[in-house]
Design a protein around this motif. Structure first.
Motif, PDB file in Angstrom:
ATOM      1  N   LEU A 187       0.830  -1.199   0.000  1.00 31.26           N
ATOM      2  CA  LEU A 187       0.000   0.000   0.000  1.00 31.26           C
ATOM      3  C   LEU A 187       0.864   1.249   0.000  1.00 31.26           C
ATOM      4  CD1 LEU A 187      -2.750  -1.028   2.592  1.00 31.26           C
ATOM      5  CD2 LEU A 187      -2.612  -1.517   0.152  1.00 31.26           C
ATOM      6  N   ARG A 191      -2.746   7.167  -1.505  1.00 28.23           N
ATOM      7  CA  ARG A 191      -3.711   6.501  -2.373  1.00 28.23           C
ATOM      8  C   ARG A 191      -4.722   5.785  -1.495  1.00 28.23           C
ATOM      9  NH1 ARG A 191      -1.113   2.571  -6.473  1.00 28.23           N
ATOM     10  NH2 ARG A 191      -3.328   2.260  -6.881  1.00 28.23           N
ATOM     11  N   HIS A 194      -6.548   0.611  -3.351  1.00 21.67           N
ATOM     12  CA  HIS A 194      -5.546  -0.205  -4.029  1.00 21.67           C
ATOM     13  C   HIS A 194      -6.233  -1.464  -4.533  1.00 21.67           C
ATOM     14  CE1 HIS A 194      -3.186   2.342  -1.343  1.00 21.67           C
ATOM     15  NE2 HIS A 194      -2.123   2.068  -2.062  1.00 21.67           N
TER      16      HIS A 194
END
Length: 204
Positions: A187, A191, A194
């Protein structure tokens, strides 16, 4: 850790030791922050016991395995056959990773909608531990299933440790046609979502 050791021992062919570690993982009094840990271990342990009883895994205590298979199947109300079972866990403590599954109808299964119209079920949301979280679908309609991890938060005191999600996907769980896919997804901060996997379920 006990659960992972049990799985490793099983894959190494050390079934007797694996059985002992599964029992420890299952009987331990774990903190609430580990969510449905005992139930998720039970699913994995039942799969192991089933392979012992069928003779696919050699073990010196086959009668004990048969008795535990019957007991746990009743105690945890586990479906002995499921089209799709996915388990995720991660390697950093105090980390909030949410599991999302979108089925072919477009319905999303996640902590805010843990039970879908198709019959999908998601285990308790784990926000402070290592997981695990599990998605179960007894009867899967044909089509694509999109699986993702939503990265909410982690322990920022561990700057040198990247959070990795360990994914195990079973199709046709508990049947002779069972297949297993395992992968690791790293990860990235910044963001939210994922992609974990896209699973295709075909026509029977």
């Amino acid at each position: 850790t006990y659960h992972l050791i049990a799985r490793c021992l099983s894959e190494m062919g050390q079934a007797d030791l694996a059985l002992a570690y599964y029992e420890v993982a299952l009987s331990g009094a774990w903190e609430d922050r580990f969510g449905n840990f005992s139930a998720i271990v039970a699913w994995d342990y039942l799969r192991f016991l089933r392979n012992v009883v069928s003779g696919d895994v050699a073990c010196s205590v086959k009668e004990f395995a048969a008795s535990r298979l019957a007991e746990l199947g009743e105690e945890f109300d586990v479906n002995h056959q499921c089209d799709l079972v996915t388990v995720i866990s991660w390697n950093t403590d105090r980390t909030d990773v949410d599991f999302h599954v979108v089925d072919p109808t477009g319905e999303e299964c996640f902590y805010g909608n843990p039970e879908t119209k198709m019959g999908g079920w998601l285990s308790m949301d784990v926000t402070q531990g290592f997981g695990p979280e599990m998605f179960v679908l007894k009867k899967a309609k044909p089509g694509l299933y999109y699986m993702a991890a939503e990265y909410f938060a982690d322990d920022f005191s561990r700057e040198s440790t990247r959070t990795k999600v360990y994914v195990t996907v079973f199709q046709k769980w508990g049947t002779p046609k069972e297949t297993v896919m395992r992968k690791v997804v790293t990860l990235n901060r910044g963001r939210d979502f994922h992609r974990i996997a896209i699973i295709e379920v075909g026509e029977e």
